[in-house]
Design a protein around this motif. Structure first.
Motif, PDB file in Angstrom:
ATOM      1  N   ALA A  81      10.094  -4.943   0.281  1.00  0.00           N
ATOM      2  CA  ALA A  81       9.483  -4.080   1.292  1.00  0.00           C
ATOM      3  C   ALA A  81      10.190  -2.738   1.364  1.00  0.00           C
ATOM      4  N   LYS A  82      11.520  -2.758   1.203  1.00  0.00           N
ATOM      5  CA  LYS A  82      12.297  -1.533   1.269  1.00  0.00           C
ATOM      6  C   LYS A  82      12.148  -0.698   0.004  1.00  0.00           C
ATOM      7  N   SER A  83      12.104  -1.357  -1.143  1.00  0.00           N
ATOM      8  CA  SER A  83      12.096  -0.630  -2.414  1.00  0.00           C
ATOM      9  C   SER A  83      10.728  -0.040  -2.751  1.00  0.00           C
ATOM     10  N   MET A  84       9.657  -0.551  -2.127  1.00  0.00           N
ATOM     11  CA  MET A  84       8.329  -0.083  -2.520  1.00  0.00           C
ATOM     12  C   MET A  84       7.998   1.276  -1.921  1.00  0.00           C
ATOM     13  N   VAL A 285      -2.669  -0.537   1.442  1.00  0.00           N
ATOM     14  CA  VAL A 285      -2.208  -1.683   2.251  1.00  0.00           C
ATOM     15  C   VAL A 285      -2.162  -2.933   1.384  1.00  0.00           C
ATOM     16  N   TYR A 286      -3.230  -3.158   0.623  1.00  0.00           N
ATOM     17  CA  TYR A 286      -3.268  -4.341  -0.238  1.00  0.00           C
ATOM     18  C   TYR A 286      -2.179  -4.262  -1.308  1.00  0.00           C
ATOM     19  N   ALA A 287      -1.987  -3.077  -1.887  1.00  0.00           N
ATOM     20  CA  ALA A 287      -0.978  -2.920  -2.929  1.00  0.00           C
ATOM     21  C   ALA A 287       0.417  -3.242  -2.401  1.00  0.00           C
ATOM     22  N   CYS A 288       0.705  -2.810  -1.176  1.00  0.00           N
ATOM     23  CA  CYS A 288       2.013  -3.105  -0.581  1.00  0.00           C
ATOM     24  C   CYS A 288       2.175  -4.597  -0.326  1.00  0.00           C
ATOM     25  N   ASP A 289       1.148  -5.236   0.197  1.00  0.00           N
ATOM     26  CA  ASP A 289       1.203  -6.688   0.421  1.00  0.00           C
ATOM     27  C   ASP A 289       1.429  -7.428  -0.888  1.00  0.00           C
ATOM     28  N   TRP A 290       0.720  -7.006  -1.931  1.00  0.00           N
ATOM     29  CA  TRP A 290       0.836  -7.678  -3.224  1.00  0.00           C
ATOM     30  C   TRP A 290       2.249  -7.533  -3.795  1.00  0.00           C
ATOM     31  N   GLU A 291       2.824  -6.336  -3.653  1.00  0.00           N
ATOM     32  CA  GLU A 291       4.174  -6.122  -4.185  1.00  0.00           C
ATOM     33  C   GLU A 291       5.218  -6.908  -3.405  1.00  0.00           C
ATOM     34  N   ILE A 292       5.091  -6.958  -2.073  1.00  0.00           N
ATOM     35  CA  ILE A 292       6.034  -7.727  -1.265  1.00  0.00           C
ATOM     36  C   ILE A 292       5.982  -9.206  -1.637  1.00  0.00           C
ATOM     37  N   THR A 294       4.636 -10.630  -4.594  1.00  0.00           N
ATOM     38  CA  THR A 294       4.786 -10.991  -6.011  1.00  0.00           C
ATOM     39  C   THR A 294       5.854 -10.195  -6.748  1.00  0.00           C
ATOM     40  N   GLY A 295       6.229  -9.024  -6.213  1.00  0.00           N
ATOM     41  CA  GLY A 295       7.150  -8.148  -6.926  1.00  0.00           C
ATOM     42  C   GLY A 295       6.454  -7.254  -7.940  1.00  0.00           C
ATOM     43  N   GLN A 296       5.128  -7.380  -8.075  1.00  0.00           N
ATOM     44  CA  GLN A 296       4.365  -6.583  -9.033  1.00  0.00           C
ATOM     45  C   GLN A 296       3.830  -5.329  -8.350  1.00  0.00           C
ATOM     46  N   ARG A 297       4.047  -4.186  -8.958  1.00  0.00           N
ATOM     47  CA  ARG A 297       3.564  -2.918  -8.389  1.00  0.00           C
ATOM     48  C   ARG A 297       2.152  -2.644  -8.896  1.00  0.00           C
ATOM     49  N   MET A 298       1.251  -2.371  -7.961  1.00  0.00           N
ATOM     50  CA  MET A 298      -0.144  -2.125  -8.331  1.00  0.00           C
ATOM     51  C   MET A 298      -0.743  -1.049  -7.438  1.00  0.00           C
TER      52      MET A 298
END
Length: 496
Positions: A81-84, A285-292, A294-298
């Motif tokens: 959450a912090k790194s994104m 919003v969805y991209a942030c949820d997905w990264e938190i 899974t760790g995958q940036r999208m």
């Protein structure tokens, strides 16, 4: 006479020391948790409720607080959450190059709220959107199936509950067919809300078809010690081809197959289907949820320039608010307060779970005292006994202030909406309770448009027509037993 054992005094001393150390450790633990509660910035009622629970039921209270009293996202998710945010911030800056999609004008009633969201989220409301209210589950699912069948690039979905049956199975089939023809399909479902789905055959079927299926915030006994288990992914959102978006109160369920034994009737929901740049801002919003998770940036692509510059039949101004880990704290709560204080003529609120904060309760009562026509519509029957009784503890104060309270009789009214002066609409997934306002991941659309406001007003008027108003005089004569029960559950309201 038994022989004297020279070790007896030593043993007595040993057990005495152990007892005193245990007692000291016990009180030290209580003192430590008490200090932690007092040091955390939280509302006074919430702090008092936790302290009373701990002192009345010490061991149970301490364990409950350690599990549910603080927002433990887990080290891995907290780090993500912090790194994104650096990349998210750069994406937002790049989006601002598309100046033609942003609005610099709002109605008088909406301006304070849109300014609040712009300053806290770093992005203003967008214009050039088309927007349609979907008032029945069948209409929503049929429309969604058509959009999925027309998808060409990508489909992203997130839901709290997915339960198979009826038209929902047709949604699943359409999604799998889209994945087979090369559309990028992602599905994120809350582990607790969709537990029956993950035990069924569809997760494997979808993955075999090429759909990425993610179980968000997994629930199991081991994770209890590392992350708060009642922190839930409560958003309901669909994004298609970076141009079409859905959100609102509806889970991916068909009412005739959902909670038929709960005794509350069919769930009544409200969804919004949008086309335009709002789909792009919802995509972040969805991209942030997905990264938190899974760790995958999208990060989503920039807006479709051709779509944004074409003439639109409607020009709805919309802002999106997201809450939960990784997003601005308390923003939905602040937005509700701002909206209520902005009301000058009329305020109508619908919610299945009404357990407001003291600040929100005060704002609603103040609006009524100012002469605003305030109406709150809640279901007559509720699937949560604790929430049902806790919400009733607020009725007397609301009725005394002149607020009209309606109990919906046509099923479990699950729609979450706020309409201010028939101009400013708030529509999304957040309930008017502590869990949605402070804890869960939620999403709310702010819509500054009088045409849409009139559409929402007609829906709310239909709800009122199917409701029974609470008579203030009769409410004051309710039994002592009912009053005591209400106050008992009110005690737990900050924790619900």
């Amino acid at each position: 006479m038994p022989a004297f054992n020279r070790n007896t005094p030593l043993m007595i001393t040993f057990y005495t020391v152990i007892n005193w150390l245990s007692l000291f450790s016990y009180w030290l633990l209580i003192a430590g948790v008490t200090l932690r509660i007092l040091m955390k910035r939280r509302t006074a009622p919430s702090a008092m409720a936790w302290l009373l629970v701990i002192y009345i039921l010490p061991l149970v209270g301490i364990m409950t607080y350690l599990l549910f009293g603080e927002l433990h996202l887990g080290k891995r998710r907290a780090k993500r959450a912090k790194s994104m945010w650096p990349s998210t911030s750069n994406w937002l800056k790049a989006l601002k190059d598309y100046q033609h999609i942003f609005t610099n004008q709002n109605s008088e009633v909406a301006l304070p709220l849109f300014k609040l969201c712009e300053r806290r989220q770093g992005i203003s409301g967008v214009k050039g959107n088309q927007l349609k209210l979907l008032t029945t589950t069948a209409d929503t699912l049929k429309t969604l199936i058509r959009d999925i069948k027309s998808a060409r690039c990508n489909i992203e979905m997130v839901f709290y509950i997915w339960q198979s049956g009826g038209l929902v199975d047709q949604v699943a089939e359409a999604l799998m067919a889209a994945a087979r023809r090369g559309v990028s399909c992602r599905l994120m479902l809350d582990s607790a809300g969709s537990r029956h789905f993950f035990r069924g055959p569809y997760p494997k079927m979808m993955r075999d078809a090429g759909v990425e299926v993610i179980e968000a915030l997994k629930v199991n006994l081991f994770r209890v010690f590392f992350r708060r288990m009642d922190l839930r992914q409560h958003r309901k959102m669909v994004l298609i081809d970076n141009a079409i978006a859905y959100t609102g109160s509806m889970n991916m369920v068909e009412p005739r197959f959902f909670k038929q034994n709960a005794g509350v009737g069919h769930w009544i929901d409200l969804m919004a289907r949008t086309e335009g740049p709002i789909a792009t801002t919802m995509g972040i919003v969805y991209a942030c949820d997905w990264e938190i998770e899974t760790g995958q940036r999208m990060l989503p692509p920039p807006p479709n320039i051709n779509l944004m510059t074409s003439e639109q039949k409607t020009d709805r101004i919309i802002q999106v608010i997201a809450s939960g880990p990784g997003f601005p704290e308390e923003l939905i709560h602040q937005a509700l307060l701002t909206a209520v204080y902005a009301a000058r003529q009329q305020l109508v609120m619908t919610t299945p779970y009404f357990v407001p904060s003291d600040d929100l309760l005060h704002a609603i009562c103040t609006a009524a005292h100012r002469g605003v026509d305030v109406s709150i519509i809640v279901p007559h029957k509720n699937d949560s006994m604790m929430v049902r009784w806790a919400s009733r503890s607020f009725f007397a104060e609301l009725l005394e202030a002149g607020v009209k309270i309606y109990q919906f009789e046509g099923g479990l009214l699950h729609s979450k909406s706020v309409l201010v002066d028939k101009q400013l609409s708030l529509l999304g997934t957040a309930n008017l309770d502590m869990r949605s306002l402070w804890l869960n991941s939620e999403i709310t659309l702010l819509i500054d448009d009088d045409v849409f406001g009139r559409d929402l007003a007609r829906v709310q008027e239909d709800y009122i027509a199917r409701s029974v108003p609470i008579d203030a005089a009769k409410w004051t004569k309710r039994s002592v037993r009912q009053r005591v029960t209400e106050r008992l559950f009110y005690f737990f309201s900050p924790l619900l």
